[in-house]
Design a protein around this motif. Structure first.
Motif, PDB file in Angstrom:
ATOM      1  N   GLU A  26      -0.634  10.294   4.801  1.00  0.00           N
ATOM      2  CA  GLU A  26       0.062   9.405   5.746  1.00  0.00           C
ATOM      3  C   GLU A  26      -0.022   7.955   5.298  1.00  0.00           C
ATOM      4  OE1 GLU A  26      -1.551  10.038   9.656  1.00  0.00           O
ATOM      5  OE2 GLU A  26       0.189  11.251  10.235  1.00  0.00           O
ATOM      6  N   ASP A  27      -1.216   7.547   4.867  1.00  0.00           N
ATOM      7  CA  ASP A  27      -1.429   6.148   4.472  1.00  0.00           C
ATOM      8  C   ASP A  27      -0.810   5.818   3.122  1.00  0.00           C
ATOM      9  OD1 ASP A  27      -2.797   5.762   6.810  1.00  0.00           O
ATOM     10  OD2 ASP A  27      -4.803   5.897   5.924  1.00  0.00           O
ATOM     11  N   PHE A  28      -0.706   6.831   2.260  1.00  0.00           N
ATOM     12  CA  PHE A  28      -0.138   6.641   0.919  1.00  0.00           C
ATOM     13  C   PHE A  28       0.964   7.702   0.712  1.00  0.00           C
ATOM     14  CE2 PHE A  28      -4.554   5.282   0.870  1.00  0.00           C
ATOM     15  CZ  PHE A  28      -4.483   4.015   0.312  1.00  0.00           C
ATOM     16  N   PRO A  29       2.120   7.497   1.307  1.00  0.00           N
ATOM     17  CA  PRO A  29       3.179   8.524   1.298  1.00  0.00           C
ATOM     18  C   PRO A  29       3.717   8.872  -0.089  1.00  0.00           C
ATOM     19  CG  PRO A  29       3.984   6.467   2.231  1.00  0.00           C
ATOM     20  CD  PRO A  29       2.509   6.320   2.108  1.00  0.00           C
ATOM     21  N   HIS A  30       3.482   8.010  -1.080  1.00  0.00           N
ATOM     22  CA  HIS A  30       3.970   8.286  -2.438  1.00  0.00           C
ATOM     23  C   HIS A  30       2.842   8.723  -3.366  1.00  0.00           C
ATOM     24  CE1 HIS A  30       7.996   6.691  -1.587  1.00  0.00           C
ATOM     25  NE2 HIS A  30       7.382   5.745  -0.891  1.00  0.00           N
TER      26      HIS A  30
ATOM     27  N   CYS B 142      -8.574  -0.810  -0.310  1.00  0.00           N
ATOM     28  CA  CYS B 142      -8.241  -0.349   1.033  1.00  0.00           C
ATOM     29  C   CYS B 142      -9.500   0.255   1.646  1.00  0.00           C
ATOM     30  CB  CYS B 142      -7.136   0.699   0.980  1.00  0.00           C
ATOM     31  SG  CYS B 142      -5.684   0.183   0.023  1.00  0.00           S
TER      32      CYS B 142
ATOM     33  N   LYS C  98       0.811  -1.214   0.000  1.00  0.00           N
ATOM     34  CA  LYS C  98       0.000   0.000   0.000  1.00  0.00           C
ATOM     35  C   LYS C  98       0.848   1.269   0.000  1.00  0.00           C
ATOM     36  CE  LYS C  98      -2.439   1.260   3.664  1.00  0.00           C
ATOM     37  NZ  LYS C  98      -3.527   1.348   4.674  1.00  0.00           N
ATOM     38  N   ASN C  99       1.972   1.254   0.751  1.00  0.00           N
ATOM     39  CA  ASN C  99       2.741   2.502   0.874  1.00  0.00           C
ATOM     40  C   ASN C  99       3.566   2.837  -0.370  1.00  0.00           C
ATOM     41  OD1 ASN C  99       4.874   0.747   1.040  1.00  0.00           O
ATOM     42  ND2 ASN C  99       5.377   1.193   3.177  1.00  0.00           N
ATOM     43  N   THR C 100       3.487   2.020  -1.417  1.00  0.00           N
ATOM     44  CA  THR C 100       4.146   2.352  -2.681  1.00  0.00           C
ATOM     45  C   THR C 100       3.150   2.861  -3.719  1.00  0.00           C
ATOM     46  OG1 THR C 100       3.914   0.160  -3.680  1.00  0.00           O
ATOM     47  CG2 THR C 100       5.827   0.514  -2.253  1.00  0.00           C
TER      48      THR C 100
END
Length: 277
Positions: free
Chosen positions: A78-82, A57, A4-6
């Motif tokens: 915050e949840d998806f920094p990119h 999500c 998720k964070n990418t």
């Protein structure tokens, strides 16, 4: 699948129904953020993921309802920094008391915001509420057209009256929760038994000829399916008739036989159409 964070692009919405308009948003992104509410669904909870290959999500509405628009966008970052791109519908609203809209999001988010215009099918605007309204009228044909697929519900097999097998035709009695049910009546359906979809006829409504209780009953046509337990899914092919009261079981049985014949005919036409397409 990417973590998720990418993720760099997301679509946001309730996505109840995963209908034609929703797919217009989804096809443009890597993942979807689903705002989850409670009850009356076309596609409850995680079942939305059955209609997309994209990562799903979930944000539960009760957990985010107090966030103002700025706080909501901060949570997304915050949840998806990119995160670089957000796709929403033209009528998207967010934040406490729906204080934010699509244009507001465009001002708060420093990346790209893509706002999708209203999607229509044959001149009809595609919205979950519109599909639900057609279902309540028994208009399965239009509901399915706006969904872009056959409407599917799922229920758990429960013990029925026992009348079907003895006096009428054998049926699966289902307990159905969370779904928007269509108009009370009889429908041509297809039921999933194991890994196979089989032609069936289904009744939803109050059994006004017998005990007046509400029931969801499915009869699989020309097939002995044996004992079935657990969860069963079925999809709506066409509306046959509204619920009605009969003079007795003999009259009801005769009508059921006509319903089965009509359902078989409708299923054959449907199968022939897909073979030619």
């Amino acid at each position: 699948m990417k973590l998720k964070n990418t993720i760099k692009s997301i679509a946001i919405g309730s996505f109840d129904g995963m209908h034609v308009a929703h797919q217009t948003l989804i096809e443009q992104v890597e993942a979807i953020v689903i705002i989850e509410r409670n009850g009356g669904y076309l596609t409850p909870g995680h079942k939305r993921s059955f209609y997309t290959s994209k990562m799903c999500c979930f944000y539960h509405f009760d957990k985010i309802r107090s966030l103002n628009p700025e706080a909501f966008v901060h949570k997304l970052k915050e949840d998806f920094p990119h995160l670089e791109k957000i796709v929403v519908g033209y009528d998207f609203a967010f934040g406490k008391a729906k204080a934010g809209n699509a244009d507001h999001l465009n001002k708060l988010f420093d990346g790209e915001v893509c706002i999708i215009k209203e999607v229509c099918v044959e001149g009809i605007p595609v919205h979950s509420r519109t599909i639900k309204a057609y279902l309540k009228k028994g208009n399965i044909a239009l509901a399915n057209k706006l969904l872009g697929r056959a409407y599917v519900i799922e229920g758990e097999v429960i013990k029925g009256q026992g009348l079907g097998k003895k006096e009428l035709v054998p049926t699966l009695n289902l307990s159905v929760d969370h779904y928007q049910l269509p108009l009370e009546g009889v429908y041509a359906t297809r039921t999933k038994i194991g890994e196979k979809w089989l032609s069936s006829v289904s009744f939803l409504g109050h059994r006004v000829t017998t005990d007046s209780s509400f029931a969801v009953e499915v009869h699989v046509i020309d097939r002995d399916i044996g004992e079935v337990s657990g969860m069963v899914s079925f999809e709506f092919v066409a509306f046959i008739r509204e619920n009605q009261k009969f003079d007795g079981l003999n009259t009801l049985k005769k009508q059921i036989e006509e319903d089965i014949a009509r359902a078989s005919e409708l299923s054959s036409k449907r199968n022939s159409h897909y073979q030619q397409s």
